[in-house]
Each structure stands twice: as C-alpha cells, then as structure tokens.
Write an enzyme that holds these catalytic residues in place. Structure first.
Site, short mmCIF file in Angstrom:
data_model
loop_
_atom_site.label_atom_id
_atom_site.label_comp_id
_atom_site.label_asym_id
_atom_site.label_seq_id
_atom_site.Cartn_x
_atom_site.Cartn_y
_atom_site.Cartn_z
N GLU A 363 0.83 -1.07 0.04
CA GLU A 363 0.13 0.10 -0.08
C GLU A 363 0.84 1.31 0.11
O GLU A 363 0.43 2.19 0.74
CB GLU A 363 -0.95 0.01 1.24
CG GLU A 363 -2.11 -1.27 0.99
CD GLU A 363 -3.30 -1.06 1.62
OE1 GLU A 363 -3.76 -0.02 2.00
OE2 GLU A 363 -3.74 -2.24 2.01
N1 CAA Z 1 -6.27 11.57 -3.91
C1 CAA Z 1 -6.79 12.14 -4.95
N2 CAA Z 1 -5.97 12.53 -6.24
C2 CAA Z 1 -4.81 12.15 -6.00
C3 CAA Z 1 -4.22 11.58 -5.11
C4 CAA Z 1 -4.96 11.57 -3.90
N3 CAA Z 1 -4.59 10.77 -2.75
N4 CAA Z 1 -2.99 11.40 -5.25
C5 CAA Z 1 -2.59 11.84 -6.55
N5 CAA Z 1 -3.89 12.46 -7.06
C6 CAA Z 1 -4.41 12.99 -8.26
C7 CAA Z 1 -3.22 14.01 -8.51
O1 CAA Z 1 -4.04 15.28 -8.14
C8 CAA Z 1 -3.21 14.12 -10.00
O2 CAA Z 1 -4.20 14.52 -10.68
P1 CAA Z 1 -3.93 15.69 -11.93
O3 CAA Z 1 -3.33 15.06 -12.84
O4 CAA Z 1 -5.57 15.99 -12.14
O5 CAA Z 1 -3.34 16.90 -11.18
C9 CAA Z 1 -2.98 12.74 -10.33
O6 CAA Z 1 -3.66 12.11 -9.30
C10 CAA Z 1 -1.54 12.07 -10.61
O7 CAA Z 1 -0.95 12.50 -9.47
P2 CAA Z 1 0.67 12.29 -9.36
O8 CAA Z 1 1.08 13.33 -10.29
O9 CAA Z 1 1.01 12.76 -8.10
O10 CAA Z 1 0.74 10.74 -9.60
P3 CAA Z 1 2.19 9.96 -9.62
O11 CAA Z 1 2.19 9.11 -10.97
O12 CAA Z 1 3.31 10.78 -9.77
O13 CAA Z 1 1.99 9.00 -8.60
C11 CAA Z 1 2.54 8.21 -6.38
C12 CAA Z 1 2.17 9.44 -7.38
C13 CAA Z 1 2.37 8.77 -5.00
C14 CAA Z 1 3.80 7.53 -6.53
C15 CAA Z 1 1.31 7.24 -6.56
O14 CAA Z 1 1.56 6.30 -7.75
C16 CAA Z 1 1.44 5.99 -5.45
O15 CAA Z 1 0.94 6.29 -4.60
N6 CAA Z 1 2.13 4.83 -5.86
C17 CAA Z 1 2.20 3.86 -4.95
C18 CAA Z 1 1.03 2.75 -5.34
C19 CAA Z 1 0.71 2.00 -4.09
O16 CAA Z 1 0.54 2.39 -2.96
N7 CAA Z 1 0.38 0.56 -4.47
C20 CAA Z 1 -0.09 -0.25 -3.68
C21 CAA Z 1 -0.70 -1.29 -4.24
S1 CAA Z 1 -2.21 -1.59 -3.28
C22 CAA Z 1 -1.51 -2.92 -2.21
O17 CAA Z 1 -0.34 -2.97 -1.64
C23 CAA Z 1 -2.77 -3.49 -1.65
C24 CAA Z 1 -2.68 -5.04 -0.92
O18 CAA Z 1 -3.15 -6.14 -1.79
C25 CAA Z 1 -2.36 -4.95 0.48
#
Ligand code: CAA
Length: 379
Positions: A363
């Site tokens: 996550e």
């Molecule tokens: N809430 C709402 N919108 C969001 C947001 C949030 N928390 N975070 C980003 N956004 C929106 C942004 O506002 C942006 O919108 P606009 O394009 O309109 O401006 C868009 O999403 C893209 O945002 P970023 O440019 O920040 O996105 P990014 O591609 O650079 O990624 C990141 C950022 C933080 C690295 C994200 O990709 C991330 O969280 N990665 C990790 C993924 C993760 O946690 N995976 C876990 C998988 S599930 C798992 O492990 C579950 C299990 O089975 C237990």
C-alpha cells in the site's frame, strides 16, 4: 483536546481484544506455519461484525467509524498480522471505494454483502510493471456494447482466490495517461477471470497473495465504478484510507511484540535475576513503549481526520510511514531481548518480525509515503 477514549470505544476495544485473544491468537502460529488462509476465522469475523465496521447499517455495516475499524485491525494484528491484513484489504480497499464511489445499485449489490461479511473483497491495482509507478497500467478495458472486456494481469493481490468481489483498475484510454484509468467491480468466476500464481512469502504467510489474470473477461458496463478516467484518483483516494488500515496493522504488530517481550523479560532469569532487572532491558522497553504510543497517536489522528471528513492523505501517509518503521524496530528489539529463543519459532516474536517487514512495502512503500508527505508539505 481529549486524549481519552470514550466509554463506547473502550467497550469496542475490549470486545476486539477478547475476540483476538480467544479466536485468533490460538491459530496464529499454525496459520503462519501452514500458509493456509484462515477460512473459519474469516467466517467468525463476519459473525462478530468485523467485516463492515465503518459502514452505515443501511449498507449492511456496523454503523461504526474509522477509529473503531483502526482499533479492530490493531487488536487483530497484535496476535496475528495475517488476520489484520485480510480485514484491512477487504474493508479499506474493496468495500470502501464501493461505499465512496458506488451507485445506489452497486452498493446494494456489492457493498451490503461485503459489509455483512457474506462476501470477501480484494483490490487489483499492482501489475508487474506498475508497482510504485501505479499509473503505468497495462491492463485494458474496452467497451463493446453493454460490456467492458478486460485483458491483462495483476500481481500481489491480497485475498485473491478467496475474495468474491474485486475492485480492479484498467486502462480505458491509453492515450490519456493516468486520466485514462478506470475502476471496475469484477466478480469471481466471471468467465475469462482466473487466479494465477500464489506467492510464497516471508511474513503474513496465511494471507493469500496471488496474480489475477483477465483474458477477454466480459463484465457488465454497469460495473464501472465512478466514471471513465476517474480510476487513478479512486485508487489514490482508496489507498489514502488503506494506509490507515496498514498503519493500524503495523501498530498492532509492534504492540503485540512489546507485550510478548514485557512478559518474557520478567520470566527469563540470567545472572540470578530476571532480565527485566537490567537497565539495558528497561531502556529498550522504554524506547519501544514510547514509539508504540507515538505511532498510536498518529494512527488514531489519521483515523479521526478521515472520519470527520478533514484532509487525511498526509496524516495517513505519516501514520503508515512511522508505524511501519516502529513495527520493524520494535519487533527486531523484541527478538534481541528474547535472545536465542527469540530466533526460534517457539516464540511469536520471530513471526512478528517477519510480518512487520511488509508494512514498509505494501500500500505504498515507505519511500512512497515520504513522496506523499513531501508533496503536501511543498504544495
Ligand atoms: N487523492 C486524490 N487524487 C490524487 C491523490 C490522492 N491521494 N494522489 C494523486 N492524485 C491525483 C493528483 O491530483 C493528480 O491529478 P491531476 O493530474 O489532475 O493533477 C493525479 O492523481 C496524478 O498524481 P501524481 O502526479 O502525484 O501521480 P504519480 O503518477 O506521480 O504517482 C505516487 C504518485 C504517490 C507515486 C502514486 O503513484 C502512488 O501512491 N504509488 C504507490 C502505489 C501503491 O500504494 N500501491 C499499492 C498497491 S495496493 C496494495 O499494496 C494492496 C494490498 O493488496 C495489500
């Protein structure tokens, strides 16, 4: 400011603790050893209302809140982190996005049985080439008449194989980057949807972690969650909440390891006295206790913010980052204070240390949490 839990929370906490001690703890070692998904425990969790804590009664839930849910995951994880993540993935990653983004018909059909614990949920975002870079989705969903046709695969999916309902992200328009991602509800046994490889893991060994495979898997158009192109946002918002669940799991693991260690150091004698009498032991325990309590404050605060519709993305990331670090540190110290015995499978701290590691990874890795925190700080 009031740092005291109300009578209602204390009562709930006691109930969660009692269930964890009597129904979950006795099986924790076996679940780890055999790597078998605790099917019977999940049925009991459903009977006791653990599978729908934060959802309103009209949606099949317990009418509780996010703090009560966090406490439940904490108590379960004190004794068995596998059980903690089963509840967390089900609640935060599957039932919650349907609650927050679903239509009334989707809530009736999917959320109600999930919240009642009649069905188990899972979440499919991660792919072989889309881990931290979650927007690089390659799974596609093409609209053909009244159906979307899904093709691709997901990996590392918690509860896979045992879950009935999956929230799955796929590309509906590859030209639009993250704005081409959409979210779907997929039922198990849909033709073209199969479960692939099951991972053999270091920790949380009873939780099923598998691949999802979609080969011309046709789902009704009505199973689109939210609108087309909103999938990435839905996934990110879902993960903000999921991180409170994993932070609670990490907190539980740390608190469980601390409790085991406090018990052990009073029993274990060396140089003619319990090792609790040595100042090194006391200093280690003091550090462990302080960090567990600090993690708890961050976790409860993030839960409070989500519950009260305040911004909580940064709070959840800080809670997960810190609680995961504390889980690793406290379990490592717990093994050290148990000495040679701590390294054996005779004592639960060995399992707890293995279980703790995943909380720094899934996550969103600790590095992802830092990216989220820094982005909020600098915007
Ligand atoms: N809430 C709402 N919108 C969001 C947001 C949030 N928390 N975070 C980003 N956004 C929106 C942004 O506002 C942006 O919108 P606009 O394009 O309109 O401006 C868009 O999403 C893209 O945002 P970023 O440019 O920040 O996105 P990014 O591609 O650079 O990624 C990141 C950022 C933080 C690295 C994200 O990709 C991330 O969280 N990665 C990790 C993924 C993760 O946690 N995976 C876990 C998988 S599930 C798992 O492990 C579950 C299990 O089975 C237990």
């Amino acid at each position: 400011m009031d740092f005291n839990l109300s009578k209602e929370y204390i009562m709930l906490q006691r109930m969660y603790q009692e269930f964890a001690e009597t129904e979950v703890k006795p099986l924790a070692e076996e679940v780890d050893e055999t790597e078998e998904f605790p099917v019977e425990t999940v049925k009991k969790l459903a009977r006791y209302g653990f599978m729908g804590i934060p959802f309103p009664k009209e949606n099949g839930g317990e009418g509780g809140d996010v703090l009560a849910y966090a406490m439940a995951v904490e108590e379960l994880s004190k004794v068995c982190a596998t059980t903690g993540v089963i509840v967390s993935a089900h609640t935060s990653l599957c039932a919650t996005p349907i609650y927050e983004f679903g239509t009334p018909a989707q809530k009736e059909k999917y959320l109600v049985p999930l919240a009642k614990g009649e069905k188990l949920g899972a979440f499919g975002l991660t792919e072989a080439n889309a881990g931290t870079d979650a927007s690089s989705q390659q799974t596609t969903a093409d609209l053909e008449g009244d159906e979307y046709v899904l093709n691709g695969s997901k990996i590392f999916i918690t509860n896979a194989g045992y879950a009935d309902t999956y929230v799955v992200m796929a590309m509906t328009d590859k030209t639009k980057g993250n704005k081409g991602i959409s979210a779907f509800i997929v039922e198990k046994d849909t033709p073209g949807f199969t479960i692939g490889k099951k991972e053999a893991k270091m920790g949380i060994r009873g939780s099923a972690t598998c691949e999802l495979i979609f080969e011309n898997c046709r789902i009704p158009k009505d199973n689109l969650l939210g609108t087309e192109g909103k999938g990435f946002r839905i996934a990110m918002q879902t993960l903000d909440g999921g991180r409170i669940g994993i932070a609670s799991q990490a907190l539980g693991i740390a608190a469980g390891a601390l409790a085991e260690t406090v018990h052990y150091v009073k029993e274990r004698k060396q140089f003619g006295k319990p090792i609790a009498a040595f100042q090194n032991t006391q200093f280690q325990l003091a550090d462990m206790n302080t960090k567990v309590e600090a993690a708890r404050l961050l976790v409860y605060k993030a839960a409070f913010c989500k519950q009260n519709k305040m911004p909580y993305s940064k709070e959840a990331a800080m809670a997960k980052l810190y609680a995961a670090e504390v889980a690793m540190e406290v379990t490592t110290k717990a093994v050290q204070l148990h000495g040679g015995y701590g390294y054996t499978r005779e004592y639960p701290v060995e399992r707890m240390m293995r279980d703790a590691k995943i909380t720094e990874i899934y996550e969103g890795t600790s590095e992802v949490q830092k990216m989220v925190i820094a982005a909020h700080l600098l915007k």
